[in-house]
Scaffold this motif. Structure first.
Motif, short mmCIF file in Angstrom:
data_model
loop_
_atom_site.label_atom_id
_atom_site.label_comp_id
_atom_site.label_asym_id
_atom_site.label_seq_id
_atom_site.Cartn_x
_atom_site.Cartn_y
_atom_site.Cartn_z
N PHE A 1 12.28 2.14 -8.84
CA PHE A 1 12.15 3.53 -8.37
C PHE A 1 13.19 4.27 -8.54
CE2 PHE A 1 8.47 1.48 -6.34
CZ PHE A 1 7.41 2.08 -6.57
N HIS B 1 2.44 -7.56 -0.65
CA HIS B 1 1.14 -6.59 -0.55
C HIS B 1 0.72 -6.61 0.80
CE1 HIS B 1 1.03 -7.72 -4.88
NE2 HIS B 1 1.52 -6.60 -5.05
N ALA C 1 -1.56 -1.76 -3.18
CA ALA C 1 -1.47 -1.87 -4.84
C ALA C 1 -1.45 -3.32 -5.08
CB ALA C 1 -0.23 -0.93 -4.92
N ASN D 1 -2.26 -6.71 -7.36
CA ASN D 1 -2.61 -6.80 -8.80
C ASN D 1 -3.88 -7.53 -8.93
OD1 ASN D 1 -0.08 -5.68 -9.28
ND2 ASN D 1 1.10 -7.75 -8.95
N GLN E 1 11.79 -3.88 -5.68
CA GLN E 1 11.41 -2.94 -6.80
C GLN E 1 12.54 -1.60 -6.71
OE1 GLN E 1 7.47 -1.92 -7.49
NE2 GLN E 1 6.64 -3.94 -6.84
N GLU F 1 -3.66 1.45 -12.10
CA GLU F 1 -2.76 2.02 -13.23
C GLU F 1 -3.60 2.24 -14.45
OE1 GLU F 1 0.21 -1.39 -14.19
OE2 GLU F 1 0.83 -1.36 -11.95
N1 ARG Z 1 1.36 -3.29 -8.00
C1 ARG Z 1 2.63 -3.19 -7.95
C2 ARG Z 1 2.98 -4.53 -7.54
O1 ARG Z 1 2.41 -5.45 -7.38
C3 ARG Z 1 2.85 -2.25 -6.83
C4 ARG Z 1 2.86 -1.00 -7.10
C5 ARG Z 1 3.64 0.13 -6.28
N2 ARG Z 1 3.14 1.35 -6.55
C6 ARG Z 1 3.61 2.04 -7.40
N3 ARG Z 1 3.12 3.51 -7.47
N4 ARG Z 1 4.54 1.65 -8.48
O2 ARG Z 1 4.28 -4.89 -7.82
#
Ligand code: ARG
Length: 573
Positions: free
Chosen positions: A344, A137, A126, A128, A340, A262
Motif C-alpha cells: 500500500f 479475510h 476481498a 481470493n 500488505q 480485480e
Molecule cells: N485479495 C487480496 C488478498 O487476499 C486483498 C485485496 C485488498 N484490497 C485491495 N484493493 N488491494 O490479499
C-alpha cells in the motif's frame, strides 16, 4: 448533536486563544479528552504542556492563564489544575443531565453528523477466488463491516467494495488442475476445497515439469484473450466461490454495495501503464517496467512484468483511478492484514505522483491466533470459518439453555445464533487491531468479562427492568421524567452515556472499533454498579421514573453501539 467532548474542546481552545492572543497554537493537541481517573474530573486537557514549549513558559503557568478564561457556570462546575499543568474539568450535573436527556430524542443517539454529504469507499474482505477464506479475510470482513456501520452512523455515505482476487496467473494453473484432477463428487460437496485441492496439485506439477508450466501459461493467455471455454471455467470458479463466500457473509450479517474484483479492471491495465509511462513515472529494467520510489525511500515496484503480465499494484492503480473518477469519494480506506503495508505504501506513492488527490488510507491489522486443531487445514494456513461459527453457536446454545431453561427451543436457537456470532465478532473487534491477539472460547463467551455475551446479557436485563416497570406502574411515563443525578452511581452512568458519541467519533477517527467496544464495556459496568446500588422499582415516584429513564437510555445506547459493531441484541438471553 455536538458531542460534549467537542463542546469542551471548543471552550478550551477559545480559552487558549483568549489567554495568548497572537500566539500560533494551531495544530497543538489542546482538545479535551475523557479523564483517565475519575478522581480528576470528567474531562481533561493536556494542552498546557504542548503550548508551554511554543510559549516558552512553564506549563503550570500556561494552565493558570487558560483557566482564567475557562468560565464555570453553565457547562462546567469545576476546573482545576493538577501536576505539571493538566487542566481537569468537571461537568455541571445539570448540563450532564440535559445532554443525556437530549440523546434520548435524537435519532442519531447524540452522534454528530460530521460525515454528512461526504462519501467514503471502504475496500474490505476481498478474498481470493478458489481459495477458502483465510483468517485475514475474516478479520478484514468483520473490521470493515464495523467501520462501515460506524462511518454511516456519523452521516457518511459509505460504499463497501469487495475487491475479490479473481484474476491473475493462478487461473492458468487452476484450469489445468481442474481439467486433470477434478473429483466431481468432492466438487459438489465442498466446491472451494476441491478447487483448492486441484490447484495445489497442478501447482506442484508446474514446479516438477516445465511442460506443464508452459501449458498452464498457455491456458492463462487463452483466458486473457477471451477464449470462451476458459472464460466459462473461470466464471464457474467465481460462481462457486461466491456462493460459499456469500453463505459466510449471510451468517455474519455482512453485505457490500459493490463487488468489483480485480478482473473488473483488467481492460484498463494497459492504459494505466501507458499513463505512468507518459508521466515518466516508470522505467524499463531487465525487461520489466518499474516505478522507482527512491524519494519515498521505498523499494522499486514492478507495474509490468518482463512477460508482459501486470501485477497487484497495477490493478490497484487502475482501481483507484476508476473509483476516484466514478465516485469522487472524500477518502478510500483499505482494510487488510499487516503483511500488505509495503504494497500500500508503494501503490499510494505511485498514485500520488500520477495525480490521485483522494486521501488513501491503509487500515491494517495483525493476524489473530485461533484455537489449535479445530480450524487449521492440513497446511495450517487457511481456516474454515463455518466450523468456527458452528462451534460458537453450539457453545452459545449451552449458555442460553442454562440461562433460560424455560425458553422455547426455537427461540433458544435464534438467541444462540446472535450470541455465538456476536461472540466471535466481538472477540475480534474489542482488541486493538494492531496488536497480536489470540482467540479463546473462554474469553469470547465469558459471561462476566469484556465479551459480547456479557454485553448482550446486560442489555437483556435492562430490557426486563423496563418491562417490570411497565407492569407494576402502568401509565407512569418515564420518558420525560426529569433526570436526577442524585448519587455517584447515577452520575457515573450519565457520564458514560454522554461519552458514547465521543467514543464513536474516536473509533472513526482512529479507525479502531475497539475504542467503541471499550466504551460499551465501561458503560455496562457503570450500569451494573448503578443497578446494584440504587433501588429502582422500590424508589419513590419521580426518582423511580428518573432511574428507569437512565436505564432505558443505557439500553438504547448499548443496542445502538453493539449494532455499530454488527452485533445483535436479543431481548432475552
Ligand atoms: N485479495 C487480496 C488478498 O487476499 C486483498 C485485496 C485488498 N484490497 C485491495 N484493493 N488491494 O490479499
Amino acid at each position: 448533536m455536538q458531542t460534549i467532548q467537542d463542546l469542551l474542546s471548543e471552550q478550551v481552545r477559545a480559552a487558549f486563544a483568549a489567554a495568548f492572543p497572537g500566539a500560533d497554537l494551531a495544530g497543538l493537541p489542546l482538545a479535551a479528552t475523557p479523564a483517565g481517573d475519575e478522581a480528576f474530573g470528567d474531562y481533561q486537557s493536556n494542552g498546557a504542556m504542548a503550548a508551554a514549549k511554543v510559549l516558552r513558559q512553564p506549563p503550570r503557568q500556561v494552565a493558570e492563564q487558560v483557566v482564567r478564561h475557562l468560565p464555570t457556570g453553565d457547562l462546567l462546575a469545576k476546573v482545576e489544575i493538577a501536576g505539571p499543568g493538566f487542566i481537569n474539568m468537571t461537568l455541571a450535573d445539570d448540563a450532564l443531565a440535559r445532554h443525556v436527556a437530549a440523546m434520548q430524542d435524537d435519532p442519531h443517539v447524540g452522534l454528530p453528523q460530521s460525515g454528512a454529504g461526504r462519501r467514503l469507499i471502504l475496500d474490505y474482505s476481498a478474498p481470493n477466488v478458489a481459495k477458502p477464506m483465510h483468517i485475514a479475510h475474516i478479520r478484514s470482513t468483520v473490521i470493515g463491516d464495523a467501520l462501515k456501520r460506524i462511518y454511516r452512523a456519523l452521516g457518511y455515505e459509505v460504499l463497501g467494495d469487495n475487491h475479490l482476487g479473481d484474476w491473475g496467473t493462478q487461473f492458468g494453473i487452476l484450469i489445468m488442475g481442474y481439467r486433470h484432477f477434478l473429483d466431481k463428487a468432492a466438487l459438489a460437496a465442498s466446491p472451494v476445497d476441491e478447487l483448492q485441492r486441484v490447484y495445489v496439485l497442478s501447482h506442484q506439477r508446474c514446479e516438477e515439469n516445465p511442460a506443464w508450466q508452459d501449458q498452464a501459461r498457455a491456458e492463462l493467455v487463452k483466458l486473457q484473450a477471451g477464449d470462451p471455454e476458459n472464460r466459462a471455467l473461470w466464471q464457474t470458479f467465481i460462481d462457486l466461490s461466491l456462493e460459499e463466500f456469500n453463505r459466510i457473509y449471510a451468517r455474519l450479517g455482512v453485505s457490500f454495495e459493490l463487488i468489483r474484483g480485480e478482473s473488473y479492471y483488467n481492460d484498463a491495465l494497459p492504459g494505466v501503464v501507458q499513463k505512468l509511462q507518459d508521466l515518466g513515472l516508470v522505467r524499463e529494467s531487465e525487461g520489466a517496467l518499474v516505478a522507482f520510489l527512491d524519494d519515498e525511500k521505498l523499494p522499486p515496484c514492478i507495474v509490468r512484468k518482463s512477460d508482459g503480465g501486470y501485477n497487484y499494484a497495477t490493478t490497484d492503480l487502475a482501481t483507484v483511478f476508476s473509483r476516484e473518477q466514478e465516485f469522487q469519494p472524500a477518502a478510500i480506506l483499505y482494510v487488510t492484514d499487516e503483511r500488505q503495508q509495503l504494497h500500500f505504501r508503494q501503490f499510494f506513492a505511485i498514485a500520488r505522483k500520477a495525480g490521485v488527490t483522494t486521501p488513501l488510507r491503509h487500515i491494517w491489522f495483525g493476524l489473530m491466533r485461533l484455537p489449535e486443531g479445530l480450524l487449521s487445514t492440513r497446511k495450517g494456513t487457511a481456516i474454515k470459518l463455518d466450523l468456527l461459527l458452528d462451534e460458537a453457536e453450539k457453545r452459545a446454545l449451552e449458555l442460553v439453555r442454562q440461562a433460560s431453561p424455560d425458553m422455547p427451543e426455537a427461540q433458544q436457537q435464534a438467541v444462540a445464533r446472535a450470541v455465538g456470532i456476536g461472540a466471535v465478532k466481538y472477540a475480534d473487534l474489542s482488541q486493538n487491531p494492531q496488536s497480536a491477539v489470540s482467540f479463546t472460547w473462554e474469553k469470547a463467551l465469558a459471561m462476566d468479562g469484556n465479551s459480547a455475551p456479557y454485553l448482550q446479557y446486560a442489555y437483556a436485563r435492562i430490557a426486563s427492568v423496563l418491562d417490570k416497570h411497565a407492569e407494576r406502574f402502568p401509565g407512569h411515563d418515564w420518558c420525560a421524567a426529569p433526570l436526577v443525578l442524585d448519587s455517584p452511581h447515577a452520575r457515573r452512568l450519565a457520564l458514560r452515556l454522554a461519552r458514547y458519541s465521543g467514543a464513536v467519533c474516536a473509533a472513526a477517527a482512529q479507525e479502531k472499533p475497539s475504542l467503541l467496544a471499550d466504551a460499551l464495556y465501561d458503560l455496562s459496568q457503570a450500569y451494573s454498579s448503578f443497578y446494584q446500588n440504587v433501588p429502582f422499582l422500590k424508589a419513590e415516584a419521580g426518582l423511580r421514573e428518573s432511574r428507569v429513564r437512565l436505564c432505558a437510555l443505557t439500553a438504547k445506547v448499548l443496542r445502538h453501539g453493539l449494532g455499530l459493531l454488527g452485533i445483535e441484541t436479543p431481548d432475552r438471553i
